[in-house]
Write a protein that holds these residues in place. Structure first.
Motif, PDB file in Angstrom:
ATOM      1  N   VAL A   1       0.853  -1.196   0.000  1.00  0.00           N
ATOM      2  CA  VAL A   1       0.000   0.000   0.000  1.00  0.00           C
ATOM      3  C   VAL A   1       0.882   1.237   0.000  1.00  0.00           C
ATOM      4  CG1 VAL A   1      -1.827   1.219   1.211  1.00  0.00           C
ATOM      5  CG2 VAL A   1      -1.760  -1.272   1.266  1.00  0.00           C
ATOM      6  N   HIS A   2       1.939   1.203   0.812  1.00  0.00           N
ATOM      7  CA  HIS A   2       2.833   2.357   0.877  1.00  0.00           C
ATOM      8  C   HIS A   2       3.525   2.599  -0.468  1.00  0.00           C
ATOM      9  CE1 HIS A   2       3.160   2.024   5.547  1.00  0.00           C
ATOM     10  NE2 HIS A   2       2.000   2.493   5.131  1.00  0.00           N
TER      11      HIS A   2
ATOM     12  N   GLU B   1       1.160   4.272  -2.683  1.00  0.00           N
ATOM     13  CA  GLU B   1       1.016   5.687  -2.293  1.00  0.00           C
ATOM     14  C   GLU B   1       2.222   6.502  -2.758  1.00  0.00           C
ATOM     15  OE1 GLU B   1      -1.813   4.888   1.633  1.00  0.00           O
ATOM     16  OE2 GLU B   1       0.296   5.397   1.910  1.00  0.00           O
TER      17      GLU B   1
ATOM     18  N   THR C   1       1.937   6.989  -6.478  1.00  0.00           N
ATOM     19  CA  THR C   1       0.863   7.944  -6.744  1.00  0.00           C
ATOM     20  C   THR C   1       1.345   9.372  -6.530  1.00  0.00           C
ATOM     21  OG1 THR C   1      -0.738   6.321  -5.996  1.00  0.00           O
ATOM     22  CG2 THR C   1      -1.484   8.597  -6.104  1.00  0.00           C
ATOM     23  N   GLU C   2       2.045   9.583  -5.418  1.00  0.00           N
ATOM     24  CA  GLU C   2       2.536  10.923  -5.123  1.00  0.00           C
ATOM     25  C   GLU C   2       3.480  11.407  -6.223  1.00  0.00           C
ATOM     26  OE1 GLU C   2       3.841  12.271  -0.930  1.00  0.00           O
ATOM     27  OE2 GLU C   2       5.696  12.060  -2.072  1.00  0.00           O
TER      28      GLU C   2
ATOM     29  N   LEU D   1      -6.676   7.286  -5.142  1.00  0.00           N
ATOM     30  CA  LEU D   1      -6.668   5.918  -4.643  1.00  0.00           C
ATOM     31  C   LEU D   1      -7.925   5.634  -3.831  1.00  0.00           C
ATOM     32  CD1 LEU D   1      -2.974   5.529  -3.421  1.00  0.00           C
ATOM     33  CD2 LEU D   1      -3.950   4.822  -5.604  1.00  0.00           C
TER      34      LEU D   1
ATOM     35  N   VAL E   1      -8.752   2.951  -1.192  1.00  0.00           N
ATOM     36  CA  VAL E   1      -8.040   1.887  -0.463  1.00  0.00           C
ATOM     37  C   VAL E   1      -8.959   1.207   0.546  1.00  0.00           C
ATOM     38  CG1 VAL E   1      -5.995   1.358   0.908  1.00  0.00           C
ATOM     39  CG2 VAL E   1      -5.957   3.290  -0.655  1.00  0.00           C
TER      40      VAL E   1
ATOM     41  N   LYS F   1       9.529   9.057   2.374  1.00  0.00           N
ATOM     42  CA  LYS F   1       8.081   9.202   2.572  1.00  0.00           C
ATOM     43  C   LYS F   1       7.601   8.403   3.773  1.00  0.00           C
ATOM     44  CE  LYS F   1       3.688   8.828   0.040  1.00  0.00           C
ATOM     45  NZ  LYS F   1       3.040  10.032   0.563  1.00  0.00           N
TER      46      LYS F   1
END
Lengths: 290, 409
Positions: free
Chosen positions: B47-48, B51, B54-55, B70, B72, B291
């Protein structure tokens, strides 16, 4: 020598399965047998004891003290939960199942949020010994000894101490006990605490052999309930013989056909016992005496 | 009247801000991964990674000018949740694509639903191989990448007697079949095979069964945190056999979680782990930690999820911004959808919609340090294509195994 190895190996495997069943079930059996409460948060008390043990080791305590610490902490948490949640539901056993299930969800999810999905364990101490061509872990012998010690200790506490007499009086005739000056609330709290502390002890003593995750308690749950169901309400007349019986079934099937057969055998044995002895082994023994 | 003016105003603003007409609504990506339960340790990083990608993509202007949004859900390591949430993302949230699944049981639980709604799902996990389904794109490694490399190497080094312990569900069963076949092809002998139900945590008897069979090495295909207790227990019983695996270290980073030396002498084939010592890997790890400073480990599945996001971006952009599955598959069919990611260059294979990988043989040392005694470059996911799966021609929506290959026309 081959023969000796085979004997030692069978005894070791039986003892290992027996210890796991006894230690998984004893906390649950005390709370169910003495109080009639089906505690679905049992696995989370185990997890609580295991986590506390690992924290204590990380703070520098030696492992035996850390396990004691984990056990006491779980007992304390148990007494708090008895006071806050379970006490209000003694007259409503079905609701107490739901409430303790809720506690278990909160505990495992809360642990996940606080401590993450996994934590580094402490490693199994003591090393191994050889018999013939096979090597065995010493720590497993500690587990077996602990299981026996727990059974003995429970027997002494509930049969030879003043608390044990009061506890049994409270369970059998709460109003009469109350009228004679027994603080039944305190007895309930302590009994629940003992059950939780036993669960914590199980968690603590198995912590060095397992993966530390918030849901680790659930791996004990099946064995715990199965043993209690087969054993019936009494810890000594029920849990111990039930664990022995199931351990024989599980160890022999696992050595013959692998883990899957062991699990299947365990569950089949339960179905069979419940069909033949609806009140478990306790009921069977008590009827025999009468 | 006011409403219309407001709408017109918003539209004008949107136009002015993005500069591209009607491209302002985001591309929705459904993410179904286990953030709690038995598998969480291995999958929170996925998931991270999504993310993180995506960022990065959003900062650089999104996919074909559209931002990524997203959706989730935590699937709780529970197959029922996968089915429930897969329906929800496809029906209610109407996502463009779904990134979903850790265990093979969960994938097979949700795959019929993706087929039913004719959606598109990325499965970013190594697995037992064989899924021939146009609705699925698989970025994880498969047995011809992980076992055809690992098992012959182990047999050469540690002898031809092999013992397999595997989780008892489709992943373990089919992977064990692969191991069995490869051992046989290389003139070896299976001296034992044991399937362990998920959730089992006590292994004394299994350890003794292994000792009695005297294998040269043990293939451990154990899954989930409960089964991972095996290593600690095997070490404390001084089993002392080398281990080979396609799932450990690369997914559950057991070498970081357990006390050394319980995992010593384990060999794993993986397409990425954070110890991989290349500039691309180091750069990826640095971004990840920037991040998520508390990330315990960046594993194979995190890298594959990150790669999958970038492959999806590339396909949508090459399809002129279309997110329709058929348009994307036309791009995929050209056979040059590739990405230079944390694990090196990877490409999607049009026939099977699986991905090529550089495979690293990771060895766990006594102190649980990682070394890489061997690297296999650019191993293609050839088995499905060779066996007769060709998604550019037909879509059987099936999972094949060596003993149940596609029927040849």
């Amino acid at each position: 020598m081959e023969f000796v190895t085979a004997i030692v190996s069978s005894a070791y495997q039986f003892g290992d399965a027996f210890a796991f069943l006894v230690l998984s079930a004893c906390g649950l059996a005390v709370i169910f047998g003495m109080m009639g409460v089906i505690n679905l948060a049992h696995g989370e008390f185990i997890m609580c004891g295991a986590y506390m043990t690992v924290f204590a080791v990380n703070w520098g305590l030696p492992l035996p003290l850390a396990i004691l610490c984990g056990s006491l902490f779980a007992g304390l948490v148990g007494m708090i939960i008895e006071r806050v949640v379970v006490r209000r539901l003694y007259a409503r056993p079905l609701d107490s199942i739901l409430a303790t299930w809720g506690v278990s969800l909160i505990a495992s999810q809360g642990t996940l949020i606080l401590f993450g999905p996994t934590m580094r364990g402490v490693g199994t101490p003591l090393g191994s010994f050889m018999v013939g061509a096979l090597s065995f872990s010493y720590y497993r012998l500690v587990l077996i000894a602990t299981a026996l010690a727990v059974l003995l200790l429970l027997y002494l506490v509930f049969n030879k101490t003043r608390f044990g007499v009061l506890a049994r009086a409270t369970i059998q005739a709460p109003h009469m006990a109350n009228a004679l000056g027994v603080d039944t609330n305190r007895v309930y709290a302590f009994t629940f605490g003992i059950g939780a502390a036993l669960a914590g002890l199980t968690g603590g003593i198995y912590a060095p052999t397992m993966t530390m995750i918030p849901t680790m308690g659930t791996t004990f749950i099946m064995e715990a309930f199965v043993t209690v169901v087969v054993g019936g309400a009494d810890v000594f007349l029920g849990t111990a013989p039930a664990a022995a019986l199931l351990a024989v079934v599980k160890a022999s099937l696992t050595s013959w056909q692998g883990q899957l057969a062991g699990q299947i055998g365990l569950l089949l044995a339960v179905i069979l016992v419940i069909r033949l002895l609806p009140k478990g082994i306790t009921g069977f023994i008590l009827k025999d005496r009468a | 009247m006011t409403v219309t003016w407001l709408q017109a105003g918003t539209l004008a603003c949107a136009l002015a801000l993005s500069g591209t007409a009607f491209a302002a609504d985001p591309i929705k990506i459904g993410v179904l991964e286990d953030q709690s339960g038995d598998f969480a340790a291995a999958t929170i990083g996925k998931v991270h990674a999504i993310e993180l990608a995506t960022e990065e993509i959003n900062k650089a202007g999104g996919i074909a000018g559209r931002q990524i949004e997203l959706v989730v859900y935590d699937t709780q390591s529970d197959n029922n949740r996968y089915q429930e949430f897969m329906r929800r993302v496809l029906q209610r949230d109407k996502v463009d694509v779904v990134f979903a699944g850790f265990s093979s049981a969960s994938r097979e639980a949700y795959r019929p639903i993706v087929n039913q709604f004719d959606g598109l799902a990325f499965y970013n996990n190594q697995y037992e191989g064989g899924v021939c389904d146009a609705n699925m794109i698989v970025t994880g490694a498969v047995p011809e990448q992980q076992f055809s490399t690992l098992i012959p190497w182990m047999m050469e080094k540690y002898g031809k007697r092999v013992y397999t312990i595997a989780a008892d569900y489709n992943f373990g069963q089919i992977s064990a079949e692969w191991v069995r076949n490869i051992v046989k092809e290389n003139g070896g002998e299976m001296v034992g095979e044991e399937f362990i139900p998920l959730g089992v945590s006590q292994f004394s008897q299994t350890i003794q069964n292994i000792q009695t069979a005297k294998p040269g090495f043990v293939v451990t295909l154990l899954v989930g945190a409960a089964q991972a207790s095996y290593y600690e227990q095997a070490a404390s019983a001084n089993l002392g056999l080398p281990m080979a695996s396609s799932v450990n270290v690369g997914q559950g980073y057991e070498h970081k979680r357990f006390t050394p030396p319980s995992l010593a002498n384990m060999y794993v084939t993986t397409n990425y782990i954070e110890e991989v010592d290349t500039p691309a890997s180091k750069a990826f790890l640095e971004k990840f930690h920037a991040k998520f400073p508390n990330e315990p480990y960046v594993n194979q599945e995190a890298a594959n999820s990150y790669i999958a996001m970038n492959l999806y971006k590339q396909m949508v952009e090459r399809a002129n911004g279309s997110t329709k599955r058929e348009d994307l598959r036309k791009v995929l069919a050209q056979g040059d959808v590739c990405f230079d990611g944390p694990s090196g260059n990877v490409c999607l294979d049009p026939k099977s919609q699986h991905m090529s990988h550089t495979i690293f043989l990771a060895k766990v040392g006594d102190g649980h340090s990682i070394s890489f005694p061997k690297v296999w470059d650019n191993i293609k996911p050839y088995w499905l294509g060779d066996a007769g799966c060709d998604l550019t021609k037909a879509d059987p929506d099936a999972q094949y195994t060596p003993s149940n290959p596609p029927s040849k026309q």
